[in-house]
Design a protein around this motif. Structure first.
Motif, PDB file in Angstrom:
ATOM      1  N   ASP A 218    -102.200  37.850  22.375  1.00 11.93           N
ATOM      2  CA  ASP A 218    -101.554  36.829  21.553  1.00 11.93           C
ATOM      3  C   ASP A 218    -102.421  35.577  21.560  1.00 11.93           C
ATOM      4  OD1 ASP A 218    -100.866  36.413  24.265  1.00 11.93           O
ATOM      5  OD2 ASP A 218     -99.232  35.099  23.684  1.00 11.93           O
ATOM      6  N   ILE A 219    -102.574  35.008  20.383  1.00 11.06           N
ATOM      7  CA  ILE A 219    -103.421  33.834  20.192  1.00 11.06           C
ATOM      8  C   ILE A 219    -102.550  32.720  19.619  1.00 11.06           C
ATOM      9  CG2 ILE A 219    -105.439  32.904  18.995  1.00 11.06           C
ATOM     10  CD1 ILE A 219    -106.389  35.844  18.695  1.00 11.06           C
ATOM     11  N   GLU A 220    -102.625  31.564  20.216  1.00  9.09           N
ATOM     12  CA  GLU A 220    -101.918  30.402  19.691  1.00  9.09           C
ATOM     13  C   GLU A 220    -102.553  30.025  18.351  1.00  9.09           C
ATOM     14  OE1 GLU A 220     -98.934  27.650  19.885  1.00  9.09           O
ATOM     15  OE2 GLU A 220     -99.392  28.955  21.579  1.00  9.09           O
ATOM     16  N   ARG A 221    -101.768  30.043  17.286  1.00 11.41           N
ATOM     17  CA  ARG A 221    -102.320  29.786  15.942  1.00 11.41           C
ATOM     18  C   ARG A 221    -103.038  28.439  15.853  1.00 11.41           C
ATOM     19  NH1 ARG A 221    -100.129  33.131  11.549  1.00 11.41           N
ATOM     20  NH2 ARG A 221     -98.576  34.531  12.423  1.00 11.41           N
ATOM     21  N   SER A 222    -102.505  27.423  16.508  1.00 10.09           N
ATOM     22  CA  SER A 222    -103.104  26.084  16.421  1.00 10.09           C
ATOM     23  C   SER A 222    -104.464  26.019  17.122  1.00 10.09           C
ATOM     24  CB  SER A 222    -102.160  25.040  17.017  1.00 10.09           C
ATOM     25  OG  SER A 222    -101.954  25.296  18.401  1.00 10.09           O
ATOM     26  N   SER A 223    -104.777  27.017  17.964  1.00  8.57           N
ATOM     27  CA  SER A 223    -106.056  27.010  18.681  1.00  8.57           C
ATOM     28  C   SER A 223    -107.178  27.686  17.884  1.00  8.57           C
ATOM     29  CB  SER A 223    -105.906  27.710  20.041  1.00  8.57           C
ATOM     30  OG  SER A 223    -105.760  29.114  19.867  1.00  8.57           O
ATOM     31  N   ILE A 224    -106.839  28.328  16.754  1.00  5.03           N
ATOM     32  CA  ILE A 224    -107.846  29.022  15.946  1.00  5.03           C
ATOM     33  C   ILE A 224    -108.721  28.010  15.224  1.00  5.03           C
ATOM     34  CG2 ILE A 224    -108.229  30.598  14.007  1.00  5.03           C
ATOM     35  CD1 ILE A 224    -105.613  32.026  14.826  1.00  5.03           C
TER      36      ILE A 224
ATOM     37  N   LEU B 206    -100.060  34.513  17.238  1.00  3.02           N
ATOM     38  CA  LEU B 206    -100.551  35.608  16.410  1.00  3.02           C
ATOM     39  C   LEU B 206    -100.848  36.770  17.340  1.00  3.02           C
ATOM     40  CD1 LEU B 206    -101.704  36.716  13.700  1.00  3.02           C
ATOM     41  CD2 LEU B 206    -103.901  35.795  14.426  1.00  3.02           C
ATOM     42  N   ILE B 207    -100.208  37.902  17.105  1.00  7.20           N
ATOM     43  CA  ILE B 207    -100.449  39.101  17.902  1.00  7.20           C
ATOM     44  C   ILE B 207    -101.484  39.939  17.165  1.00  7.20           C
ATOM     45  CG2 ILE B 207     -99.425  41.170  18.926  1.00  7.20           C
ATOM     46  CD1 ILE B 207     -98.306  38.524  20.042  1.00  7.20           C
ATOM     47  N   ALA B 208    -102.575  40.302  17.851  1.00  8.97           N
ATOM     48  CA  ALA B 208    -103.632  41.099  17.233  1.00  8.97           C
ATOM     49  C   ALA B 208    -104.283  41.987  18.289  1.00  8.97           C
ATOM     50  CB  ALA B 208    -104.674  40.198  16.583  1.00  8.97           C
ATOM     51  N   TYR B 209    -104.925  43.054  17.820  1.00 10.67           N
ATOM     52  CA  TYR B 209    -105.560  44.025  18.701  1.00 10.67           C
ATOM     53  C   TYR B 209    -107.025  43.648  18.904  1.00 10.67           C
ATOM     54  CZ  TYR B 209    -106.810  48.560  20.682  1.00 10.67           C
ATOM     55  OH  TYR B 209    -107.246  49.559  21.516  1.00 10.67           O
ATOM     56  N   ASP B 210    -107.421  43.429  20.160  1.00 12.40           N
ATOM     57  CA  ASP B 210    -108.808  43.113  20.519  1.00 12.40           C
ATOM     58  C   ASP B 210    -109.600  44.419  20.477  1.00 12.40           C
ATOM     59  OD1 ASP B 210    -111.214  42.711  21.944  1.00 12.40           O
ATOM     60  OD2 ASP B 210    -110.316  41.169  23.199  1.00 12.40           O
ATOM     61  N   VAL B 211    -110.512  44.525  19.523  1.00  9.32           N
ATOM     62  CA  VAL B 211    -111.257  45.762  19.286  1.00  9.32           C
ATOM     63  C   VAL B 211    -112.145  46.127  20.476  1.00  9.32           C
ATOM     64  CG1 VAL B 211    -112.994  46.835  17.778  1.00  9.32           C
ATOM     65  CG2 VAL B 211    -111.184  45.423  16.789  1.00  9.32           C
ATOM     66  N   GLU B 212    -112.787  45.162  21.094  1.00  7.53           N
ATOM     67  CA  GLU B 212    -113.696  45.421  22.216  1.00  7.53           C
ATOM     68  C   GLU B 212    -112.938  45.780  23.498  1.00  7.53           C
ATOM     69  OE1 GLU B 212    -117.072  45.562  22.050  1.00  7.53           O
ATOM     70  OE2 GLU B 212    -116.895  45.210  19.898  1.00  7.53           O
ATOM     71  N   ALA B 213    -111.942  44.984  23.841  1.00  2.47           N
ATOM     72  CA  ALA B 213    -111.192  45.191  25.085  1.00  2.47           C
ATOM     73  C   ALA B 213    -110.140  46.294  24.948  1.00  2.47           C
ATOM     74  CB  ALA B 213    -110.514  43.896  25.514  1.00  2.47           C
ATOM     75  N   LYS B 214    -109.871  46.697  23.708  1.00  2.00           N
ATOM     76  CA  LYS B 214    -108.873  47.737  23.428  1.00  2.00           C
ATOM     77  C   LYS B 214    -107.500  47.379  24.012  1.00  2.00           C
ATOM     78  CE  LYS B 214    -112.093  51.658  23.086  1.00  2.00           C
ATOM     79  NZ  LYS B 214    -112.891  51.222  22.098  1.00  2.00           N
ATOM     80  N   GLU B 215    -107.060  46.154  23.682  1.00  2.01           N
ATOM     81  CA  GLU B 215    -105.749  45.703  24.142  1.00  2.01           C
ATOM     82  C   GLU B 215    -105.185  44.682  23.158  1.00  2.01           C
ATOM     83  OE1 GLU B 215    -106.615  44.070  27.975  1.00  2.01           O
ATOM     84  OE2 GLU B 215    -107.416  42.212  27.161  1.00  2.01           O
ATOM     85  N   TRP B 216    -103.879  44.552  23.177  1.00  2.00           N
ATOM     86  CA  TRP B 216    -103.201  43.577  22.331  1.00  2.00           C
ATOM     87  C   TRP B 216    -103.286  42.208  22.983  1.00  2.00           C
ATOM     88  CZ3 TRP B 216    -101.733  44.741  17.515  1.00  2.00           C
ATOM     89  CH2 TRP B 216    -101.635  46.087  17.192  1.00  2.00           C
TER      90      TRP B 216
ATOM     91  N   PHE C  15    -100.298  51.776  15.132  1.00  3.44           N
ATOM     92  CA  PHE C  15     -99.003  51.130  15.290  1.00  3.44           C
ATOM     93  C   PHE C  15     -98.779  50.144  14.157  1.00  3.44           C
ATOM     94  CE2 PHE C  15    -100.499  52.080  19.594  1.00  3.44           C
ATOM     95  CZ  PHE C  15     -99.497  52.932  19.992  1.00  3.44           C
ATOM     96  N   LYS C  16     -97.596  50.126  13.606  1.00  4.59           N
ATOM     97  CA  LYS C  16     -97.216  49.166  12.575  1.00  4.59           C
ATOM     98  C   LYS C  16     -96.695  47.919  13.278  1.00  4.59           C
ATOM     99  CE  LYS C  16     -95.799  47.894   8.391  1.00  4.59           C
ATOM    100  NZ  LYS C  16     -96.679  47.194   7.554  1.00  4.59           N
ATOM    101  N   VAL C  17     -97.382  46.803  13.087  1.00  4.70           N
ATOM    102  CA  VAL C  17     -97.004  45.559  13.759  1.00  4.70           C
ATOM    103  C   VAL C  17     -96.504  44.571  12.716  1.00  4.70           C
ATOM    104  CG1 VAL C  17     -97.827  43.644  15.167  1.00  4.70           C
ATOM    105  CG2 VAL C  17     -98.739  45.931  15.537  1.00  4.70           C
ATOM    106  N   ASN C  18     -95.301  44.073  12.927  1.00  2.00           N
ATOM    107  CA  ASN C  18     -94.768  43.038  12.050  1.00  2.00           C
ATOM    108  C   ASN C  18     -95.172  41.682  12.604  1.00  2.00           C
ATOM    109  OD1 ASN C  18     -93.450  44.770  10.255  1.00  2.00           O
ATOM    110  ND2 ASN C  18     -91.719  44.966  11.642  1.00  2.00           N
ATOM    111  N   VAL C  19     -95.922  40.935  11.823  1.00  2.00           N
ATOM    112  CA  VAL C  19     -96.395  39.624  12.246  1.00  2.00           C
ATOM    113  C   VAL C  19     -95.538  38.566  11.571  1.00  2.00           C
ATOM    114  CG1 VAL C  19     -98.343  38.040  12.251  1.00  2.00           C
ATOM    115  CG2 VAL C  19     -98.740  40.487  12.526  1.00  2.00           C
ATOM    116  N   SER C  20     -94.918  37.732  12.380  1.00  2.00           N
ATOM    117  CA  SER C  20     -94.099  36.654  11.843  1.00  2.00           C
ATOM    118  C   SER C  20     -94.998  35.494  11.438  1.00  2.00           C
ATOM    119  CB  SER C  20     -93.097  36.173  12.886  1.00  2.00           C
ATOM    120  OG  SER C  20     -92.452  35.004  12.426  1.00  2.00           O
ATOM    121  N   LEU C  21     -94.878  35.084  10.187  1.00  4.00           N
ATOM    122  CA  LEU C  21     -95.673  33.957   9.706  1.00  4.00           C
ATOM    123  C   LEU C  21     -95.141  32.632  10.226  1.00  4.00           C
ATOM    124  CD1 LEU C  21     -96.242  35.132   6.034  1.00  4.00           C
ATOM    125  CD2 LEU C  21     -97.755  35.416   8.006  1.00  4.00           C
TER     126      LEU C  21
END
Length: 76
Positions: free
Chosen positions: A58-64, A46-56, A35-41
């Motif tokens: 969302d992560i709060e950028r300030s929490s990284i 931040l929307i990303a695919y969790d490789v282990e759980a196999k699901e999309w 899937f082509k995902v457009n990520v807004s800067l």
């Protein structure tokens, strides 16, 4: 290399603080999917695919806390 660029190129380990539990979590994410995902800067999320759980997810950028490129290659 910026985080979004790294996610588009492969797997990235991201450590962040859970907004629900307050615990520090490290998981492997990617944007390199069929899937082509457009990520807004400008977004706080931040929307990303969790490789282990196999699901999309969302992560709060300030929490990284930190991120690094995962050298192990896994297919989705």
């Amino acid at each position: 290399m910026k985080l979004v660029e790294a996610l588009r190129n492969g797997n990235v380990n991201i450590t962040y603080e859970s907004l629900n539990s307050g615990k520090e979590i490290t998981k492997t994410y990617t944007l390199k999917t069929i899937f082509k995902v457009n990520v807004s800067l400008k977004s706080d999320k931040l929307i990303a695919y969790d490789v282990e759980a196999k699901e999309w997810e969302d992560i709060e950028r300030s929490s990284i806390k930190k991120w690094s490129i995962n050298e192990q290659r896994r297919s989705i």
